[in-house]
Write an enzyme that holds these catalytic residues in place. Structure first.
Site, PDB file in Angstrom:
ATOM      1  N   ARG A   1      48.069  66.272  -0.021  1.00  0.00           N
ATOM      2  CA  ARG A   1      47.330  65.049   0.303  1.00  0.00           C
ATOM      3  C   ARG A   1      48.344  63.922   0.185  1.00  0.00           C
ATOM      4  NH1 ARG A   1      42.048  64.334   0.679  1.00  0.00           N
ATOM      5  NH2 ARG A   1      41.338  66.159  -0.454  1.00  0.00           N
TER       6      ARG A   1
ATOM      7  N   PHE B   1      43.602  68.629  17.078  1.00  0.00           N
ATOM      8  CA  PHE B   1      44.396  67.436  16.778  1.00  0.00           C
ATOM      9  C   PHE B   1      45.824  67.747  16.329  1.00  0.00           C
ATOM     10  CE2 PHE B   1      41.283  67.868  13.221  1.00  0.00           C
ATOM     11  CZ  PHE B   1      42.144  68.301  12.225  1.00  0.00           C
TER      12      PHE B   1
ATOM     13  N   GLU C   1      43.287  58.289  15.291  1.00  0.00           N
ATOM     14  CA  GLU C   1      42.474  59.306  15.968  1.00  0.00           C
ATOM     15  C   GLU C   1      41.046  59.209  15.468  1.00  0.00           C
ATOM     16  OE1 GLU C   1      45.981  62.735  16.264  1.00  0.00           O
ATOM     17  OE2 GLU C   1      44.186  63.110  15.079  1.00  0.00           O
TER      18      GLU C   1
ATOM     19  N   ARG D   1      38.668  75.358   6.157  1.00  0.00           N
ATOM     20  CA  ARG D   1      39.466  74.493   5.291  1.00  0.00           C
ATOM     21  C   ARG D   1      39.860  75.222   4.020  1.00  0.00           C
ATOM     22  NH1 ARG D   1      39.069  71.160   1.146  1.00  0.00           N
ATOM     23  NH2 ARG D   1      39.773  69.008   1.282  1.00  0.00           N
TER      24      ARG D   1
ATOM     25  N   LYS E   1      37.896  60.279  13.643  1.00  0.00           N
ATOM     26  CA  LYS E   1      37.627  61.244  12.570  1.00  0.00           C
ATOM     27  C   LYS E   1      36.302  61.904  12.906  1.00  0.00           C
ATOM     28  CE  LYS E   1      37.749  61.952   7.581  1.00  0.00           C
ATOM     29  NZ  LYS E   1      36.691  62.933   7.460  1.00  0.00           N
TER      30      LYS E   1
ATOM     31  N   LYS F   1      42.788  58.462   5.813  1.00  0.00           N
ATOM     32  CA  LYS F   1      41.462  58.456   6.455  1.00  0.00           C
ATOM     33  C   LYS F   1      40.767  57.134   6.148  1.00  0.00           C
ATOM     34  CE  LYS F   1      39.544  61.235   2.690  1.00  0.00           C
ATOM     35  NZ  LYS F   1      38.793  62.392   2.299  1.00  0.00           N
TER      36      LYS F   1
ATOM     37  N   ARG G   1      36.622  71.693   9.616  1.00  0.00           N
ATOM     38  CA  ARG G   1      38.033  71.915   9.943  1.00  0.00           C
ATOM     39  C   ARG G   1      38.244  73.366  10.349  1.00  0.00           C
ATOM     40  NH1 ARG G   1      42.509  69.072   7.265  1.00  0.00           N
ATOM     41  NH2 ARG G   1      44.378  69.596   8.428  1.00  0.00           N
TER      42      ARG G   1
ATOM     43  N   GLU H   1      38.884  70.474  14.720  1.00  0.00           N
ATOM     44  CA  GLU H   1      37.567  70.296  14.105  1.00  0.00           C
ATOM     45  C   GLU H   1      36.515  70.837  15.073  1.00  0.00           C
ATOM     46  OE1 GLU H   1      37.596  68.598  11.055  1.00  0.00           O
ATOM     47  OE2 GLU H   1      35.589  67.756  10.833  1.00  0.00           O
TER      48      GLU H   1
HETATM   49  P1  ATP Z   1      36.414  64.473   4.110  1.00  0.00           P
HETATM   50  O1  ATP Z   1      35.624  64.742   2.867  1.00  0.00           O
HETATM   51  O2  ATP Z   1      36.636  63.004   4.388  1.00  0.00           O
HETATM   52  O3  ATP Z   1      35.949  65.222   5.319  1.00  0.00           O
HETATM   53  P2  ATP Z   1      38.478  66.324   3.332  1.00  0.00           P
HETATM   54  O4  ATP Z   1      38.708  66.289   1.846  1.00  0.00           O
HETATM   55  O5  ATP Z   1      37.800  67.491   3.911  1.00  0.00           O
HETATM   56  O6  ATP Z   1      37.856  64.947   3.816  1.00  0.00           O
HETATM   57  P3  ATP Z   1      40.789  64.978   4.110  1.00  0.00           P
HETATM   58  O7  ATP Z   1      42.158  65.453   4.342  1.00  0.00           O
HETATM   59  O8  ATP Z   1      40.588  64.070   2.959  1.00  0.00           O
HETATM   60  O9  ATP Z   1      39.865  66.238   4.026  1.00  0.00           O
HETATM   61  O10 ATP Z   1      40.248  64.231   5.397  1.00  0.00           O
HETATM   62  C1  ATP Z   1      40.565  64.734   6.640  1.00  0.00           C
HETATM   63  C2  ATP Z   1      39.467  65.638   7.155  1.00  0.00           C
HETATM   64  O11 ATP Z   1      38.871  65.031   8.274  1.00  0.00           O
HETATM   65  C3  ATP Z   1      40.051  66.929   7.639  1.00  0.00           C
HETATM   66  O12 ATP Z   1      39.975  67.951   6.653  1.00  0.00           O
HETATM   67  C4  ATP Z   1      39.236  67.270   8.882  1.00  0.00           C
HETATM   68  O13 ATP Z   1      38.206  68.196   8.561  1.00  0.00           O
HETATM   69  C5  ATP Z   1      38.589  65.970   9.276  1.00  0.00           C
HETATM   70  N1  ATP Z   1      39.064  65.412  10.557  1.00  0.00           N
HETATM   71  C6  ATP Z   1      38.271  64.952  11.544  1.00  0.00           C
HETATM   72  N2  ATP Z   1      38.975  64.476  12.544  1.00  0.00           N
HETATM   73  C7  ATP Z   1      40.290  64.602  12.247  1.00  0.00           C
HETATM   74  C8  ATP Z   1      41.504  64.282  12.895  1.00  0.00           C
HETATM   75  N3  ATP Z   1      41.532  63.698  14.082  1.00  0.00           N
HETATM   76  N4  ATP Z   1      42.674  64.584  12.241  1.00  0.00           N
HETATM   77  C9  ATP Z   1      42.657  65.164  11.030  1.00  0.00           C
HETATM   78  N5  ATP Z   1      41.531  65.497  10.361  1.00  0.00           N
HETATM   79  C10 ATP Z   1      40.349  65.220  10.944  1.00  0.00           C
END
Ligand code: ATP
Length: 555
Positions: free
Chosen positions: A409, A335, A243, A265, A245, A415, A250, A295
């Protein structure tokens, strides 16, 4: 009824032990003797949460406001510098200033009263909200002993500093209730709040263990990093979806009969910051209950994505939302679906959840994140290349048979980002000179190290912020100041920034033995707390990976 003084004394005892087991016993023993309402509040207070998860953002009191209320009561508002220089932390400074009163009141505050005042402070919204919040806070401090004031302050700024993490609190709850720790953890995944966990375990019928969508936020599922699409295939197997990103914030959107609540988040309620999303969801799905994961992205008038910073302004300036709503509209991309029509779906496979999501979103005219089911690695790599070319941050790879694991996690989601960045915490800053004179502009960046609130420096940078951001950051950091030595101001770790860098070097300059080269702040991560920052261990692993990637030098 237990006094708040007894609570504060228990916290003092907790700060004097390092042993996790002993902490769980002290905290659990205290919780076990309280009635249910007080135990629920005390469990939250002990981990520095004033209110149930989701309601905290409504408190809206900065550390500076808390300090001012306490200091003004004792006429010492202008002695902040000396007191902070002497104090070990913020709570300590508040205790010192409160001891300056001629007489200390007898301890009469109960835990229940403190919990009720916290709710009232959060409930004060709209016109005159600020004055009302400060009046309520002053009322609490007037009646508090110095020790109680110390812990009120710590709870309000969410920094208990006695090593009581959420994990230790779950151990304490297991001790207090006699429930197996695995059950406690499972219920916490669902409830996301130790106070509610306690309520469930002590058999309160009003708190269902499962079933029904109770409009309470679940912890978001998180992803592990992977370097390439090929690595994702190797880690997840070929049964995966990719998907886009999206580079936004979030959101977890709960709805029941047209009533909408949106959580961040960090599980703060952000409905007031996103009125158009609440209106959209209420209008499109008026008659069903649901929980969606997605998102929101800031866009320009043509609908093209804008920088993440634009979006964050929404969350920091609640009062300007109406104007920002005009200037920088947002778009929602869903998503995942975690619940629908009173049924929780987190234990269903992602492929089934996605089918339900697709059908519901299609019927309601809602957008989904771009997605593909690659038939082979080549197709996956093409999707990734197209996503990067279109300006997406990268792609998410999701195993089709994975369940939704709240707060985990795990290996269900990976990712894959174009540029590797780290989330680090600012622990100090140097006063700038020349053009940056008067600003705290060279930031000392630290990663999590070992225990919950320990951080180790890995680099410095003055790159990446605009002049306005320098000004704003200077103000924020001064409010977090704990000490100053020479031109360096040391601050309480609270501000998380995302940092890009060229590579990691061995360095004797820092205790951890590593330093980031050419670090640059990519953005402020208002949506993260220091506990979400990257750890020294993960930087160490990255360092090793870098060694593997570097071709041997000729000769
Ligand atoms: P990052 O710092 O990379 O944004 P994070 O620590 O907030 O990551 P992670 O679980 O590591 O969170 O990475 C996934 C994040 O990416 C999610 O928290 C969300 O905000 C974002 N995101 C964007 N698109 C998507 C998607 N299609 N599916 C899931 N998460 C997504």
């Amino acid at each position: 009824m237990a006094t708040f003084q007894q609570f504060a004394q228990t916290c003092q005892a907790l700060s004097q032990t390092q042993s996790r087991l002993q902490m769980a016993e002290v905290a659990g023993g205290f919780l076990a003797q309280l009635d249910l309402d007080q135990a629920e509040a005390a469990a939250r207070f002990m981990i520095g949460r004033a209110l149930p998860v989701g309601d905290e953002a409504r408190l809206n009191l900065s550390g500076r406001a808390v300090w001012r209320v306490a200091a003004e009561l004792t006429g010492a508002a202008d002695r902040g510098e000396d007191i902070f220089a002497e104090a070990v932390d913020f709570g300590d400074a508040v205790e010192i200033v409160m001891r300056l009163r001629d007489t200390e009141p007898a301890p009469t505050l109960s835990i229940a009263e403190v919990a009720a005042r916290m709710r009232e402070i959060a409930a004060a919204q709209g016109r005159h909200a600020r004055r009302r919040k400060l009046d309520l806070l002053r009322g609490l401090f007037i009646r508090a002993t110095a020790l109680e004031a110390k812990y009120l302050a710590k709870i309000l700024i969410r920094e208990m500093r006695h090593g009581m993490s959420e994990g230790v609190m779950l151990d304490a709850i297991a001790y207090a209730t006699g429930a197996p720790i695995a059950d406690v953890r499972r219920i916490n995944m669902m409830q996301g709040d130790p106070g509610r966990v306690l309520r469930v375990l002590r058999g309160d019928a009003a708190a269902p263990q499962s079933g029904g969508l109770a409009m309470r936020p679940l912890k978001p599922m998180l992803a592990q990093p992977a370097d390439t699409v090929a690595d994702a295939f190797a880690m997840l197997g070929p049964e995966l979806a990719l998907e886009h990103k999206l580079d936004g914030a979030r959101v977890q959107i709960h709805g029941a009969a047209g009533h909408i609540r949106i959580f961040s988040r960090r599980l703060n309620e952000i409905t007031p910051s996103l009125p158009e999303i609440a209106e959209l969801m209420a209008a499109r799905i008026p008659n069903r209950s649901f929980i969606f994961d997605g998102e929101v992205v800031a866009v320009d008038r043509q609908g093209n994505p804008l920088a993440f910073q634009e979006l964050m302004r929404r969350f920091r300036r609640i009062r300007e939302v109406e104007r920002l709503r005009e200037q920088s509209p947002v778009r929602l991309f869903l998503f995942d679906v975690l619940g629908l029509d009173d049924e929780l779906l987190i234990d269903r496979e992602y492929r089934d959840r996605f089918a339900i999501l697709q059908q519901t979103a299609h019927a309601a005219g809602l957008e989904l994140a771009g997605r593909c089911l690659p038939a082979n690695l080549n197709e996956g790599e093409q999707f990734y290349a197209a996503a990067r070319a279109a300006g997406y941050e990268g792609v998410m790879a999701k195993r089709l048979d994975s369940r939704y694991s709240p707060g985990v996690r795990g290996r269900g989601w990976l990712k894959i980002k174009g540029a590797r960045t780290l989330d680090l915490v600012i622990v100090a800053a140097d006063w700038g000179y020349g053009r940056r004179h008067g600003w705290l502009s060279n930031y000392h960046l630290a990663a999590r190290s070992g225990a919950a609130d320990q951080f180790a420096e890995v680099g410095k940078t003055f790159k990446g912020l605009t002049d306005d951001q320098f000004r704003e950051m200077t103000e924020r950091l001064l409010a977090l100041k704990t000490a100053q030595r020479g031109g360096t101001v040391y601050v309480r770790p609270a501000v998380v920034v995302e940092v890009a860098y060229s590579d990691i070097q061995r360095s004797p300059q820092y205790e951890c033995g590593m330093a980031l080269r050419f670090a640059r702040i990519v953005r402020l991560r208002e949506d993260k707390i220091p506990a979400d920052a990257d750890s020294i261990e993960s930087i160490g692993r990255e360092f090793e990976r870098q060694i593997l990637r570097t071709p041997p030098q000729p000769g």
